[in-house]
Design a protein around this motif. Structure first.
Motif, short mmCIF file in Angstrom:
data_model
loop_
_atom_site.label_atom_id
_atom_site.label_comp_id
_atom_site.label_asym_id
_atom_site.label_seq_id
_atom_site.Cartn_x
_atom_site.Cartn_y
_atom_site.Cartn_z
N GLU A 1 4.87 -6.76 -3.24
CA GLU A 1 5.54 -6.52 -2.14
C GLU A 1 5.05 -6.58 -0.94
OE1 GLU A 1 5.73 -4.32 -4.76
OE2 GLU A 1 7.58 -4.87 -5.84
N THR A 2 3.53 -6.30 -1.09
CA THR A 2 2.61 -6.21 0.03
C THR A 2 1.95 -7.25 0.39
OG1 THR A 2 0.89 -4.95 -1.10
CG2 THR A 2 2.88 -3.69 -0.03
N GLY B 1 -3.89 -15.84 5.75
CA GLY B 1 -4.18 -14.45 5.18
C GLY B 1 -4.90 -14.18 4.23
N ARG C 1 -6.66 -8.48 9.76
CA ARG C 1 -6.08 -8.57 8.64
C ARG C 1 -6.44 -9.92 7.84
NH1 ARG C 1 0.37 -9.43 8.08
NH2 ARG C 1 0.63 -11.45 9.07
N MET D 1 4.00 -15.65 -1.07
CA MET D 1 3.12 -16.31 0.00
C MET D 1 3.10 -18.00 -0.14
SD MET D 1 -1.05 -15.60 0.24
CE MET D 1 -1.08 -14.22 1.31
N THR E 1 1.84 -10.64 1.43
CA THR E 1 2.02 -11.24 2.74
C THR E 1 2.20 -10.36 3.98
OG1 THR E 1 4.72 -11.23 2.28
CG2 THR E 1 3.26 -13.20 1.58
N SER E 2 2.75 -9.07 3.71
CA SER E 2 2.88 -8.03 4.82
C SER E 2 1.38 -7.66 5.17
CB SER E 2 3.92 -7.09 4.64
OG SER E 2 3.49 -6.33 3.37
N THR E 3 0.61 -7.48 4.02
CA THR E 3 -0.58 -6.78 4.31
C THR E 3 -1.69 -7.95 4.66
OG1 THR E 3 -0.40 -5.38 2.45
CG2 THR E 3 -2.83 -5.62 3.11
N TYR E 4 -1.56 -9.01 4.26
CA TYR E 4 -2.85 -10.20 4.57
C TYR E 4 -2.09 -11.32 5.40
CZ TYR E 4 -5.21 -7.68 1.07
OH TYR E 4 -5.66 -6.79 0.15
N GLY E 5 -0.96 -11.79 5.26
CA GLY E 5 -0.59 -12.79 6.16
C GLY E 5 0.51 -13.80 5.44
N PRO E 6 1.14 -14.85 6.13
CA PRO E 6 2.08 -15.72 5.27
C PRO E 6 1.45 -16.74 4.43
CG PRO E 6 2.10 -16.31 7.63
CD PRO E 6 1.24 -15.07 7.63
N ARG F 1 4.45 -13.68 -5.32
CA ARG F 1 4.56 -12.73 -4.40
C ARG F 1 5.02 -13.09 -3.05
NH1 ARG F 1 0.51 -11.96 -8.47
NH2 ARG F 1 -0.25 -9.90 -8.63
#
Length: 281
Positions: free
Chosen positions: A3-4, A88, A138, A35, A6-11, A33
């Motif tokens: 769940e995290t 990311g 990030r 990405m 793309t939100s943590t690292y980037g698209p 995930r």
């Protein structure tokens, strides 16, 4: 992590050496995930087939960039081809060597090509793609290395040296960037079931014995532990631990590594298959 990522690292993520084996497994895992991925390798038809499969399975965007990462200017070309993307996650998985022979039994250009692909290009990738991550605060990088990095060994002179470079580079970048929101993981592979390994077995007249890690398991394990650097030893019971040679002095570690190569006909599986030479990249 599903769940995290793309939100943590980037698209977007880039997989250098992403056409098959461990690289393709990373691309599949990243896409599962959510990405979007850029696949980089020399063989465009294989890249396109892998990209089509990822799109069909996961519905993400996929780009392919056909490059020889051992050639001068390759990383600059990759940076230009992805300049419109927020990258990311960068996985550098290229740089395998499926032929262990004595140092002087390979020509000099082959050695120099390996050094460029496994050292110069890796450093350039880290600089070109890691810099924007640090600026954004990030991102993540995975530098795929090998248990051949743990110690020198007969028939592994250039390959082991380049993989030691990658390991130390990953650990050093982790130390520098850990407070900047950028995770760095030096992924140490053992013997892994890839097309390269199968070809090497066939070339030496041996049937594949089935005693290798699954590339999917290797990639999933790394993606689940991106933030647990600097080093992750794939498949180990102590994946964040030190060298499997433990307290051996350097001379004994080198001799043990050399015996491992000799016993396996030129391919390392190694102690608990953790300091094995990877031909999966």
């Amino acid at each position: 992590m599903a769940e995290t990522l793309t939100s943590t690292y980037g698209p977007w993520g880039i997989v250098a050496g992403g056409s098959d084996g461990v690289g393709a497994a990373f691309a599949q895992g990243m896409a599962s995930r959510g990405m979007n991925v850029v696949l980089v390798a020399r063989r465009l038809p294989v890249l396109e087939a892998c990209a089509d499969d990822i799109r069909a399975q996961h519905g993400v965007e996929v780009r392919t960039v056909a490059l020889d990462l051992g050639s001068p200017g390759a990383l600059a070309a990759l940076a230009r081809a992805t300049s419109d993307l927020e990258v990311g996650l960068f996985v550098y998985n290229a740089g395998g060597d499926d032929r262990s022979v004595a140092f002087l039994d390979k020509d000099l250009d082959t050695h120099l090509g390996l050094v460029h692909r496994n050292c110069v290009a890796v450093l350039e990738a880290a600089y070109r793609f890691g810099g924007p991550m640090v600026d954004r605060k990030r991102g993540a990088m995975v530098l795929v290395t090998s248990g051949a990095a743990w110690a020198g060994g007969a028939t592994l002179a250039a390959y082991g040296a380049t993989k030691a470079f990658d390991l130390i580079l990953a650990e050093s970048l982790w130390a520098e960037w850990r407070d900047s929101g950028v995770d760095v993981l030096g992924l140490v592979l053992g013997r892994t079931d890839t097309p390269s390994l199968r070809r090497a077995e066939e070339a030496q007249g041996r049937a594949y014995d089935g005693k290798s890690a699954d590339p999917k398991d290797v990639a999933e394990e790394a993606l689940d532990h991106l933030a647990e650097g600097p080093t992750w030893i794939s498949g180990s019971s102590t994946p964040t631990g030190g060298s499997p040679f433990g307290g051996l002095n350097r001379r004994h570690a080198v001799l043990a590594m050399s015996r491992s190569v000799s016993a396996l006909g030129g391919k390392l599986a190694g102690k608990e298959e953790q300091h094995g030479r990877s031909v999966s990249e």
